[in-house]
Motif scaffolding. Structure first.
Motif, short mmCIF file in Angstrom:
data_model
loop_
_atom_site.label_atom_id
_atom_site.label_comp_id
_atom_site.label_asym_id
_atom_site.label_seq_id
_atom_site.Cartn_x
_atom_site.Cartn_y
_atom_site.Cartn_z
N VAL A 8 -4.53 -14.27 33.01
CA VAL A 8 -5.22 -14.67 31.72
C VAL A 8 -6.45 -14.48 31.57
O VAL A 8 -7.40 -14.61 32.56
N VAL A 9 -6.87 -13.76 30.42
CA VAL A 9 -8.21 -13.42 30.20
C VAL A 9 -8.91 -14.32 29.29
O VAL A 9 -8.40 -14.46 28.24
N LEU A 10 -10.01 -14.97 29.54
CA LEU A 10 -10.70 -15.71 28.58
C LEU A 10 -12.04 -15.18 28.26
O LEU A 10 -12.76 -14.57 29.04
N GLU A 11 -12.25 -15.08 26.91
CA GLU A 11 -13.20 -14.40 26.18
C GLU A 11 -13.80 -15.31 25.13
O GLU A 11 -13.06 -15.70 24.20
N LYS A 12 -15.08 -15.61 25.10
CA LYS A 12 -15.80 -16.82 24.13
C LYS A 12 -15.87 -16.09 22.91
O LYS A 12 -15.80 -16.68 21.99
N LEU A 13 -15.90 -14.91 22.82
CA LEU A 13 -16.15 -14.16 21.47
C LEU A 13 -14.90 -14.01 20.75
O LEU A 13 -13.73 -13.61 21.54
N THR A 14 -14.86 -14.11 19.60
CA THR A 14 -13.45 -14.17 18.85
C THR A 14 -12.95 -12.80 18.57
O THR A 14 -11.81 -12.62 18.27
N ASP A 43 -1.67 -16.77 38.18
CA ASP A 43 -2.22 -16.45 39.33
C ASP A 43 -3.57 -16.41 39.17
O ASP A 43 -4.47 -17.03 40.27
N VAL A 44 -4.08 -15.62 38.20
CA VAL A 44 -5.50 -15.44 38.16
C VAL A 44 -6.10 -15.78 36.69
O VAL A 44 -5.37 -15.08 35.97
N ILE A 45 -6.97 -16.31 36.71
CA ILE A 45 -7.89 -16.24 35.50
C ILE A 45 -9.26 -15.34 35.39
O ILE A 45 -9.86 -15.40 36.42
N VAL A 46 -9.22 -14.63 34.63
CA VAL A 46 -10.58 -13.49 34.55
C VAL A 46 -11.15 -14.15 33.44
O VAL A 46 -10.68 -14.15 32.37
N VAL A 47 -12.68 -14.21 33.55
CA VAL A 47 -13.46 -14.81 32.43
C VAL A 47 -14.10 -13.39 32.16
O VAL A 47 -15.27 -13.04 32.95
N GLY A 48 -14.14 -13.05 30.91
CA GLY A 48 -14.98 -12.13 30.25
C GLY A 48 -13.97 -10.80 29.78
O GLY A 48 -13.32 -10.23 30.82
N ALA A 49 -13.76 -10.50 28.71
CA ALA A 49 -12.94 -9.17 28.42
C ALA A 49 -13.89 -8.14 27.60
O ALA A 49 -13.65 -7.41 26.74
N ALA A 67 -5.08 -21.94 37.80
CA ALA A 67 -4.87 -20.86 38.59
C ALA A 67 -5.08 -20.89 39.90
O ALA A 67 -6.03 -21.69 40.36
N GLY A 68 -4.78 -19.68 40.51
CA GLY A 68 -4.71 -19.61 42.11
C GLY A 68 -6.23 -19.15 42.31
O GLY A 68 -6.85 -19.76 43.49
N TYR A 69 -6.71 -18.31 41.27
CA TYR A 69 -8.23 -17.85 41.61
C TYR A 69 -8.86 -17.57 40.26
O TYR A 69 -8.25 -17.29 39.19
N VAL A 70 -10.23 -17.72 40.04
CA VAL A 70 -10.98 -17.37 38.87
C VAL A 70 -11.93 -16.37 39.29
O VAL A 70 -12.77 -16.43 40.05
N VAL A 71 -11.93 -15.31 38.32
CA VAL A 71 -12.82 -14.19 38.61
C VAL A 71 -14.14 -14.06 37.45
O VAL A 71 -13.41 -14.07 36.16
N GLY A 72 -15.09 -14.25 37.72
CA GLY A 72 -16.33 -14.11 36.74
C GLY A 72 -16.44 -12.49 36.40
O GLY A 72 -16.87 -11.96 37.41
N CYS A 73 -16.31 -12.00 35.33
CA CYS A 73 -16.47 -10.66 34.84
C CYS A 73 -17.35 -10.90 33.52
O CYS A 73 -17.20 -10.22 32.61
#
Length: 742
Positions: free
Chosen positions: A34-40, A9-15, A150-156
């Motif tokens: 789904v939350v995407l975070e570039k830091l490992t 439904d939603v991708i959140v970028v930034g954990a 995803a339906g929406y992407v949110v930049g955090c």
């Protein structure tokens, strides 16, 4: 492009804290995320450490304060370095000190517990927006790429947001003209300084309980250096301003922040949204940045979840920009004013003296500044409404659930319970605790983010407010009940979903019927008798309720997986989500074998069905269960009443009792209650109940001189499933009819 395309439904970028807060809010309201975070791995930098009163209220409403333990509190704050008493009416006056690393850890655990999919080492590299979805190009930890839909992407993802850049958001404002250097330093012993203005600049020092000192320094007139400083830069600047040498210390963290001030022109562009520092760049004076971002997430989460679930009324998602952009703009303005007072040199001294006189001598000025910094004075334009509470937050801490509204009623407004019933899948209705509703009101309607959108002092009808904020209710049939004591079906569980195991007969059947009569959508589980389960479903539907059957044999490999495949398919088909509110672990097998005759195979079978299956059903159900859910385990009076012929069986039920005790402690922060219900001798289809002499003998064990009926137990279970039982958890509920009284 390698990899598969995964739909969510939603991708959140930034954990960071904002992204994790949003992920938890979305999952709590029924959206997949789904939350995407570039830091490992999570950062070890301390960064922000201040929580203000409104954020504390929000965390408390989500059950997230208790895990933080005792938090240091200081009612003193500042405005541009000028002392300011932040005390205002509320449960959490002042400011509270929690390292950002701990906030991230807590919110990460919370979001994962709700079922958020958090993927570290995943970097957003591209965005393609279509009419009905967004394609996100993602670089994986091994260097390959994949595409997520995803339906929406949110930049955090902070002030250097990839979502903002790739989405082409305008980000107007001004670049930094001043900067504050800071470091966490071990091994130094210097005086604490609270915004000490010296001839050459500003110095701040605060020693933490662990012996580490945070230092911050600004040299008057110095311009930003254009890159991150080294520890030598800070020691040199500190010595020039204070005359002290801290170069022998060990730097644990070094950075700087400037007084740049920018705000995205729009927080939403079709299917792309921004929150937190991705939407606004500012100097983190007074700890407002973290709080502003967390409050963005709470405002957005329920609205976006309603949108992806198809329940959002027109304009609801756009109200996120309308409300939070105005709050962000006001916060940036007060931070710019504070930056001038804090970092300006001699030319601001006259203004500082005036501000200090006003803050100390005028209660109106003090409360105005304290309300602005703490977030307690926020009032959204929610349309009309004359009452002062309209649009403001209601700090009700015990009844809020993520994604759900709340209608609070005083005794004189109980008739509104029926009016609001059609919205029961999105709005909880509850009696107002003493003092929560002002004495001049009888009822208030509160959004999931805690802001009041209707009171009974308004001219508009409550149905108008419910429709505006929660959409058109799902059509509900007129229903009648077969229960002798009532002619109308209750609505205490309207909008809730329930799974009852072993529901094709006996107490499970009675419980399924009873929960349906209270308005719940019931999944009727069975192991072997499909015909009996379908009969239960037919009875429920005949009385206007909703139910479906789901099969799985418990106590065998893959049992929980099979059950939840059927459950989630049935829920998704009927509600559009896989949310579960109530789990009743009723299914079980009796022993009926003397201890000397019990074989290892029989023993293992008893434990597999009666103890192992409930444990793993709870474990799996927590991925679907919304905050405020109910878990009820059917145990037995034999855990308190000796019967040597049922030792192995009683052992299994003793294990089930422990589930309630320990899971209740674990799940308390999510307001999920877990209880055990212990039936006594209850009619269960056993041929012995057809022998009058045997029934008479068994009846004598009860204080009521009768054997129990399945409905006796079902009523107890139904009560524990309602909001009225919200203060009962970890309990052993004696439903034996007094058999255990001795």
């Amino acid at each position: 492009m390698a990899g598969d395309r995964i739909a969510t439904d939603v991708i959140v970028v930034g954990a960071g804290p904002v992204g994790l807060m949003l992920a938890g809010e979305l999952r709590g309201a029924g959206a997949d995320v789904v939350v995407l975070e570039k830091l490992t791995a999570p950062t070890t930098e301390s960064r922000a450490s201040t929580l203000h009163a409104r954020t504390m209220e929000i965390l408390e409403s989500r059950g997230l304060l208790a895990p933080l333990g005792d938090i240091p509190n200081d009612r003193r704050g500042h405005f541009g370095g000028i002392p300011l008493d932040l005390t205002l009416p509320g449960r959490h006056p002042g400011q509270w000190k929690v390292p950002q690393t701990r906030i991230e850890e807590l919110l990460g655990q919370w979001a994962r517990g709700l079922g958020a999919d958090i993927r570290r080492g995943h970097e957003l590299t591209g965005l393609t927006m279509t009419a009905d979805h967004v394609e996100a190009a993602v670089r994986l930890p091994d260097g390959t790429t994949t595409s997520l839909r995803a339906g929406y992407v949110v930049g955090c993802d902070g002030e250097h947001s990839a979502v903002r850049r790739l989405g082409g958001f305008d980000f107007p404002g001004s670049d930094a003209e001043r900067e504050l250097l800071r470091a966490d330093v071990a091994g130094i012993d210097i005086p604490d300084r609270r915004f000490q203005r010296l001839a050459g600049g500003l110095a701040i020092a605060a020693r933490r309980p662990d012996g580490v000192t945070r230092v911050m320094v600004h040299e008057f007139g110095a311009r930003p250096r254009g890159g991150q400083p080294g520890f030598q830069d800070i020691t040199d600047s500190w010595k020039r301003v204070t005359g002290e040498d801290i170069g022998h210390g060990t730097p644990l963290w070094v950075n700087s922040f400037g007084d740049a001030s920018r705000q995205a022109a729009r927080y939403r562009d079709h299917r792309l949204l921004l929150a937190g520092d991705a939407a606004h760049q500012k100097m983190p004076i007074g700890g407002q940045a973290l709080n502003l971002g967390l409050q963005d997430a709470v405002n957005l989460g329920w609205k976006l979840a309603a949108e992806v679930r198809g329940r959002a009324p027109e304009g609801l998602l756009d109200s996120y920009h309308d409300e939070r952009h105005a709050v962000g703009r006001r916060t940036l303005n007060n931070i710019r004013a504070q930056a001038l007072l804090l970092l300006g040199s001699a030319e601001v001294e006259a203004v500082r003296r005036i501000y200090a006189e006003l803050a100390a001598g005028s209660e109106n000025v003090r409360t105005h500044l304290a309300g602005m910094i703490s977030g307690l004075d926020i009032r959204y334009d929610v349309g009309g409404g004359r009452h002062p509470l309209q649009g403001r937050r209601l700090a009700q801490r015990d009844l809020f659930r993520a994604g759900r509204g709340l209608l609070l009623l005083t005794p004189g407004a109980e008739e509104l319970r029926t009016v609001a019933a059609p919205w029961g899948d999105l709005v909880d209705t509850a009696a107002a605790p003493p003092g929560d509703v002002p004495p001049d009101l009888g009822a208030v309607l509160v959004r999931p983010d805690g802001h009041v959108v209707w009171t009974d002092a308004e001219d508009t009808a409550i149905t108008t407010a419910l429709t505006r904020w929660f959409g058109t209710p799902k059509r509900q049939s007129d229903r009648t009940t077969t229960r002798n004591r009532s002619t109308d079906m209750s609505s205490r569980l309207t909008g809730r979903t329930a799974l009852v195991t072993g529901a094709s007969r006996g107490m499970g059947r009675a419980t399924a019927l009873r929960l349906a009569q209270e308005g719940a959508l019931v999944a009727v589980h069975y192991s072997t008798s499909e015909e009996a389960a379908e009969e239960v479903v037919e009875l429920i539907e005949k009385d206007g309720g909703r139910a479906f059957a789901v099969r799985a044999e418990l106590g065998v490999a893959g049992d929980v997986h099979e059950l939840f495949l059927g459950l989630e398919n049935g829920l998704r088909e009927r509600t559009g989500t896989t949310d579960l509110d109530i789990l009743v672990n009723n299914a079980g097998v009796m022993g009926g074998v003397k201890p000397e005759d019990t074989t290892p195979e029989q023993f293992d079978r008893l434990f597999a069905v009666n103890a192992k299956a409930p444990f793993f059903l709870i474990q799996r159900a927590l991925k679907n269960m919304r905050d405020g859910g109910r878990i009820i385990n059917i145990t037995s009076g034999l855990t308190r009443f000796a019967n040597p012929d049922e030792i192995a069986y009683a052992m299994t039920k003793g294990a089930v009792d422990q589930l309630a005790l320990h899971f209740a402690k674990l799940l308390g922060p999510r307001n999920i209650t877990v209880n055990s219900v212990a039936p006594g001798i209850t009619r269960n289809g056993n041929p012995v109940f057809g022998i009058p002499e045997a029934v008479e003998q068994m009846a004598q064990l009860s204080a009521f001189n009768r054997v129990g009926e399945p409905e006796d137990v079902a009523d107890v279970v139904a009560f524990l499933a309602t909001d009225e039982a919200r203060w009962i958890t970890g309990s052993f509920v004696d439903a034996t009819g007094g058999t255990l009284l001795g």
